[in-house]
Design a protein around this motif. Sequence first.
Motif, PDB file in Angstrom:
ATOM      1  N   TYR A 242      35.581  68.859  66.745  1.00 56.23           N
ATOM      2  CA  TYR A 242      36.883  69.471  66.963  1.00 56.23           C
ATOM      3  C   TYR A 242      37.535  69.874  65.641  1.00 56.23           C
ATOM      4  CZ  TYR A 242      36.170  67.077  71.414  1.00 56.23           C
ATOM      5  OH  TYR A 242      35.638  66.634  72.597  1.00 56.23           O
ATOM      6  N   PRO A 245      35.948  73.375  63.682  1.00 56.28           N
ATOM      7  CA  PRO A 245      36.404  74.663  64.219  1.00 56.28           C
ATOM      8  C   PRO A 245      37.892  74.913  63.991  1.00 56.28           C
ATOM      9  CG  PRO A 245      34.990  73.563  65.804  1.00 56.28           C
ATOM     10  CD  PRO A 245      35.284  72.564  64.733  1.00 56.28           C
ATOM     11  N   VAL A 246      38.698  73.866  64.117  1.00 55.83           N
ATOM     12  CA  VAL A 246      40.143  74.018  63.901  1.00 55.83           C
ATOM     13  C   VAL A 246      40.430  74.394  62.452  1.00 55.83           C
ATOM     14  CG1 VAL A 246      42.340  72.784  63.802  1.00 55.83           C
ATOM     15  CG2 VAL A 246      40.835  72.487  65.776  1.00 55.83           C
ATOM     16  N   VAL A 248      38.379  75.819  60.279  1.00 54.47           N
ATOM     17  CA  VAL A 248      37.863  77.164  60.010  1.00 54.47           C
ATOM     18  C   VAL A 248      38.814  78.219  60.571  1.00 54.47           C
ATOM     19  CG1 VAL A 248      36.015  78.797  60.547  1.00 54.47           C
ATOM     20  CG2 VAL A 248      35.444  76.456  59.882  1.00 54.47           C
ATOM     21  N   CYS A 249      39.302  77.997  61.784  1.00 53.28           N
ATOM     22  CA  CYS A 249      40.252  78.942  62.399  1.00 53.28           C
ATOM     23  C   CYS A 249      41.527  79.041  61.579  1.00 53.28           C
ATOM     24  CB  CYS A 249      40.571  78.514  63.827  1.00 53.28           C
ATOM     25  SG  CYS A 249      39.230  78.779  65.000  1.00 53.28           S
ATOM     26  N   CYS A 250      42.009  77.907  61.080  1.00 56.76           N
ATOM     27  CA  CYS A 250      43.232  77.904  60.250  1.00 56.76           C
ATOM     28  C   CYS A 250      43.015  78.720  58.979  1.00 56.76           C
ATOM     29  CB  CYS A 250      43.623  76.469  59.900  1.00 56.76           C
ATOM     30  SG  CYS A 250      44.308  75.530  61.278  1.00 56.76           S
ATOM     31  N   ILE A 252      40.819  81.178  58.526  1.00 57.74           N
ATOM     32  CA  ILE A 252      40.706  82.601  58.881  1.00 57.74           C
ATOM     33  C   ILE A 252      42.078  83.206  59.143  1.00 57.74           C
ATOM     34  CG2 ILE A 252      39.864  84.198  60.650  1.00 57.74           C
ATOM     35  CD1 ILE A 252      37.422  82.386  60.965  1.00 57.74           C
ATOM     36  N   ILE A 253      42.917  82.468  59.862  1.00 60.29           N
ATOM     37  CA  ILE A 253      44.265  82.957  60.166  1.00 60.29           C
ATOM     38  C   ILE A 253      45.070  83.159  58.882  1.00 60.29           C
ATOM     39  CG2 ILE A 253      46.485  82.322  61.211  1.00 60.29           C
ATOM     40  CD1 ILE A 253      44.858  80.944  63.441  1.00 60.29           C
ATOM     41  N   GLN A 254      44.974  82.214  57.964  1.00 64.57           N
ATOM     42  CA  GLN A 254      45.705  82.335  56.701  1.00 64.57           C
ATOM     43  C   GLN A 254      45.207  83.526  55.884  1.00 64.57           C
ATOM     44  OE1 GLN A 254      46.861  78.208  54.868  1.00 64.57           O
ATOM     45  NE2 GLN A 254      45.042  77.854  56.107  1.00 64.57           N
TER      46      GLN A 254
END
Length: 277
Positions: A242, A245-246, A248-250, A252-254
Motif C-alpha cells: 500500500y 503505490p501511495v 509513487v502517486c504522491c 507524480i502528482i507533485q
Amino acid sequence: MGCFQSLGRLLLIVINIIFFLLGLTLIIVGFILRFGESIYGPMLEVGMAKLQLALSDTSMANFDVGSIQLGEVMVGLSAGVIIGGLILAALAMFGWCGACYRMKCFLYIYALVICIFVLAEALTIGILYGKPDVVKDPVKSQMSDFKGLSSSEVYTLAWNIVMIQYKCCGVDAYTDFTSTGAWTTAAAGVTLVTPIACCKDLPTGNSVSDFDCATSYNATLSNGMTGCFDTIWDLSFGKTLYAVPVLVCCAIIQLMFVIFAIIVGKSSEQNEKVRPL
C-alpha cells in the motif's frame, strides 16, 4: 496548448485550495496533540491501564498514570505537525495566488519549492527504507535517560507506554538500554536485564519470582527482541503493498504541479509580451 494551460491552471487553483485546507487541518491536529489529550488519550488507554495496574501491584510507585499530561509527551510531535501544516498552507497559498492571478514569480517559487520537497521526500524515504540506522542511532543515543517503570518523567513514561501498548522493547531490542541506571533495580531488589515494560505480562506482585520476565531474557516471557521501530514500521510504511503505490502517486502528482506551474508561468510571460501599450 491553450486548453492544456487552462486545465493546468484550474487544477492548480482547486488542488491548492484543498492543500491549504489540509495545512489548516494539520495545524489543528498539532494543537490537539498538544492540548487535546482527551481526544486521543483513549488510543493509549490500554498501555496506560496496564502500566497503572503494574505500578499498583508491584508497589514500585504511587503516581497516577492518568494524571500525566500527555500533551507534554507529545510536545515535540505536535510542534512538528504544526510547522508542517504552516509550511503546507503557505506553499498552497503561493500556488493558488500564482495560478489564480497568473503571478509568474509566485508560480516559479512554488515550482522550485515543490522540487525541493520531492527531493527531500525521496531522500527521507530512501533513508528509512535503505539506511534506517540513520534514524535509529540518534534515538538509541538517548536511551541512557530511561529511568524504568516507576518513573513519571515524560521521556521514560513515553517509552513505557509505547512498549506496553505495542508489545515491543527499545528501538531494536532490550540491548538498546544501558545496563546501568535506576531502571535496573526492581522493587524486590533484583537486578533487571530488560525493562519491566518489555515483559509480555507485567508483574502482578513484588516478590522476586514476579520479575522473572525481566531478570533475564526469555522469549517466552519477554518482548525483549521485538524492536519498537520495526513494530511501528510494519504498521505504517512497512506495508509496501500500500505504501509504495501511495508514495509513487504522491511524487507524480507533485511533479505534475511543477509542470503545470511552469506552463502557466510561461503563459503569463507570453501574455505580458503581447500586451498592448
